[in-house]
Design an enzyme around this catalytic site. Structure first.
Site, PDB file in Angstrom:
ATOM      1  N   ARG A 167       1.628  -4.120   3.449  1.00 58.61           N
ATOM      2  CA  ARG A 167       2.666  -3.335   4.131  1.00 58.61           C
ATOM      3  C   ARG A 167       3.054  -2.164   3.239  1.00 58.61           C
ATOM      4  O   ARG A 167       2.966  -2.233   2.013  1.00 58.61           O
ATOM      5  CB  ARG A 167       3.894  -4.200   4.420  1.00 58.61           C
ATOM      6  CG  ARG A 167       5.090  -3.416   4.980  1.00 58.61           C
ATOM      7  CD  ARG A 167       6.280  -4.277   5.247  1.00 58.61           C
ATOM      8  NE  ARG A 167       7.479  -3.475   5.479  1.00 58.61           N
ATOM      9  CZ  ARG A 167       8.662  -3.959   5.844  1.00 58.61           C
ATOM     10  NH1 ARG A 167       8.813  -5.261   6.029  1.00 58.61           N
ATOM     11  NH2 ARG A 167       9.700  -3.162   6.024  1.00 58.61           N
ATOM     12  N   HIS A 168       3.515  -1.066   3.859  1.00 61.85           N
ATOM     13  CA  HIS A 168       4.110   0.045   3.119  1.00 61.85           C
ATOM     14  C   HIS A 168       5.522  -0.379   2.717  1.00 61.85           C
ATOM     15  O   HIS A 168       6.469  -0.288   3.502  1.00 61.85           O
ATOM     16  CB  HIS A 168       4.178   1.304   3.990  1.00 61.85           C
ATOM     17  CG  HIS A 168       2.840   1.906   4.303  1.00 61.85           C
ATOM     18  ND1 HIS A 168       2.003   2.419   3.343  1.00 61.85           N
ATOM     19  CD2 HIS A 168       2.195   2.070   5.482  1.00 61.85           C
ATOM     20  CE1 HIS A 168       0.900   2.886   3.910  1.00 61.85           C
ATOM     21  NE2 HIS A 168       0.989   2.673   5.211  1.00 61.85           N
ATOM     22  N   VAL A 169       5.689  -0.845   1.497  1.00 59.70           N
ATOM     23  CA  VAL A 169       6.993  -1.303   1.030  1.00 59.70           C
ATOM     24  C   VAL A 169       7.028  -1.193  -0.490  1.00 59.70           C
ATOM     25  O   VAL A 169       6.021  -1.380  -1.174  1.00 59.70           O
ATOM     26  CB  VAL A 169       7.261  -2.768   1.471  1.00 59.70           C
ATOM     27  CG1 VAL A 169       6.279  -3.741   0.834  1.00 59.70           C
ATOM     28  CG2 VAL A 169       8.704  -3.174   1.185  1.00 59.70           C
TER      29      VAL A 169
ATOM     30  N   ARG B  28       0.805  -1.213   0.000  1.00 60.87           N
ATOM     31  CA  ARG B  28       0.000   0.000   0.000  1.00 60.87           C
ATOM     32  C   ARG B  28       0.846   1.275   0.000  1.00 60.87           C
ATOM     33  O   ARG B  28       1.843   1.378   0.710  1.00 60.87           O
ATOM     34  CB  ARG B  28      -0.948  -0.002   1.200  1.00 60.87           C
ATOM     35  CG  ARG B  28      -0.289  -0.104   2.561  1.00 60.87           C
ATOM     36  CD  ARG B  28      -1.339  -0.284   3.650  1.00 60.87           C
ATOM     37  NE  ARG B  28      -0.802  -0.135   5.003  1.00 60.87           N
ATOM     38  CZ  ARG B  28      -0.374  -1.138   5.741  1.00 60.87           C
ATOM     39  NH1 ARG B  28      -0.399  -2.362   5.262  1.00 60.87           N
ATOM     40  NH2 ARG B  28       0.075  -0.921   6.958  1.00 60.87           N
TER      41      ARG B  28
ATOM     42  N   HIS C 181       5.865   1.072   9.152  1.00 62.20           N
ATOM     43  CA  HIS C 181       5.381   2.120   8.256  1.00 62.20           C
ATOM     44  C   HIS C 181       6.505   2.970   7.663  1.00 62.20           C
ATOM     45  O   HIS C 181       6.264   3.717   6.712  1.00 62.20           O
ATOM     46  CB  HIS C 181       4.414   3.045   9.009  1.00 62.20           C
ATOM     47  CG  HIS C 181       3.255   2.328   9.625  1.00 62.20           C
ATOM     48  ND1 HIS C 181       2.205   1.822   8.886  1.00 62.20           N
ATOM     49  CD2 HIS C 181       2.975   2.022  10.913  1.00 62.20           C
ATOM     50  CE1 HIS C 181       1.322   1.246   9.685  1.00 62.20           C
ATOM     51  NE2 HIS C 181       1.775   1.349  10.928  1.00 62.20           N
TER      52      HIS C 181
END
Length: 430
Positions: free
Chosen positions: A188-190, A130, A160
């Site tokens: 996950r923010h990745v 995301r 994050h």
């Protein structure tokens, strides 16, 4: 004289037919009374045993295995026999091999073979890497409700602030993801991870982006003032931010080229799709084209937040085992109460002069956003979705005029030598 050849002996003189009839009647009366000689308690125990046996057999067949009580009995009986001897035939030589046997082990596999494996839906491995401030918290709330409803494994990372990973960190994360029981959805923010590069099965990717300037503004004010979940939320997220920075006017941040409002921080969306290569963090054509290629090859769907309901509808069509019923949940009054808490507070639009500079720094982001928007609308036409498209945050005419009147990009280290044009001079008039 006639001889009697009958085998039966002649009746004696003192035994009449009447006496014989009485004796036979006594025998039949004894046989008929024989069952009633058992005690009633024993008869009841026999019938109860027969009933339990029949009920146990029925339960065994309906559940595909024996009831627990029978397994307990078997385990008790097998405690004295933990090993058994087998005599396999190999090369016509007889050898005794000692094999272990667990107490109470069922012979169902021996009698019926292995059970039929569970048929997994396709795809059963989904990754939602995301993008920050693109509705991700809204979608995660929906996913938590859907995971309970459809019984898939949702793994939502709490990390994050680490989107770029070392090579070893990439391998460790991808292996951990691949070991999640399927079907799963990992979020996950990745930045994009290339599983096939390390010979790991590639999952299906999904994502959502939004208008780059709107995303930037949402992130700018969210870091300072949080959202409606609590007045002190921003203090928890950025405890080390000083008041001078927290209350910095966004126009000053943009026009005076503060690091937060300039590249590479303004180059934010494309690296999520370009990947972990160092050049993916450098604003330019190489990162842009690689991000487009990854979207076409690895993403099932990349939606735009401005048309979120259509995004959810497409996800329901493409991934029904994950998203069936998502629109009903999204439109429910209970969810609306939770969703309204994720809105950023104190957000306002900069001046048109600041927007010109910001658009100049985000021209690659806008080229990628327009590419995603076109691909999303093409997907809607293929699916047959005829919902009305929402207008973008800034009209195409506005952005076209903005691009025409914006000078060629300068290096981020250079200072803007000339004054910017009056903001009202490049307004689009009808």
């Amino acid at each position: 004289m006639m001889k009697n050849y009958s085998s039966s002996p002649p009746h004696s003189n003192n035994q009449t037919p009447h006496h014989i009839r009485d004796r036979n009647n006594k025998k039949y009366s004894l046989l008929s009374a024989l069952p009633w000689r058992f005690p009633l308690r024993g008869y009841t125990l026999c019938m109860a045993t027969l009933f339990l046996f029949c009920f146990g057999s029925l339960f065994y067949q309906l559940n595909g295995g024996p009831p627990k009580i029978l397994l307990d009995i078997r385990q008790y009986l097998d405690t004295t026999q933990s090993d058994r001897m087998e005599q396999p035939h190999k090369n016509r030589k007889h050898m005794w091999i000692l094999s272990e046997r667990n107490p109470g082990e069922s012979t169902f596999l021996d009698d019926h073979g292995p059970p039929v494996p569970k048929v997994l839906p396709f795809p059963s491995q989904v990754v939602y890497n995301r993008v920050g401030k693109c509705g991700s918290r809204t979608v995660v709330i929906l996913l938590k409700l859907l995971a309970e409803k459809h019984e898939f494994n949702l793994v939502s990372s709490d990390i994050h602030n680490k989107t770029r990973l070392t090579k070893q960190e990439q391998v460790d994360l991808m292996r951990n993801i691949s070991h999640i029981p399927q079907p799963f959805l990992y979020t996950r923010h990745v930045h994009f991870l290339n599983f096939t590069r390390f010979r790991i099965e590639q999952p299906v990717y999904i994502n959502i982006i939004r208008d780059p300037i709107n995303r930037f503004l949402s992130n700018y004010f969210f870091r300072r003032f949080g959202d409606w979940r609590g007045e002190q939320n921003h203090l928890i997220r950025t405890p080390g931010m000083k008041d001078d920075e927290r209350y910095l006017d966004i126009n000053v941040c943009i026009l005076e080229n503060y690091p937060e409002c300039s590249n590479p921080r303004a180059f934010y969306i494309i690296p999520y799709f370009c990947g972990q290569h160092p050049k993916c963090r450098e604003p330019g054509t190489w990162a842009l084209e690689r991000a487009k290629q990854n979207v076409l090859e690895n993403y099932l769907l990349v939606g735009i937040l401005e048309e979120l309901e259509d995004v959810l509808l497409l996800l329901e069509r493409l991934l029904p085992h994950y998203f069936t019923g998502v629109l009903n949940i999204y439109k429910s009054p209970d969810y609306k109460k939770m969703g309204n808490m994720t809105g950023t507070v104190r957000k306002h639009t900069p001046t048109l002069e600041a927007l010109q500079v910001l658009y100049h720094r985000m021209r690659y982001e806008y080229e990628f956003y327009n590419f995603i928007r076109d691909q999303f609308h093409l997907m809607k036409r293929k699916i047959g979705l005829k919902s009305a498209s929402q207008p973008p945050a800034y009209s195409p005419d506005f952005l076209r005029e903005l691009a025409l009147r914006t000078p060629e990009p300068l290096d981020e280290d250079e200072e803007l030598d000339t004054d910017l044009e009056d903001a009202n001079s490049w307004l689009v008039h009808p």
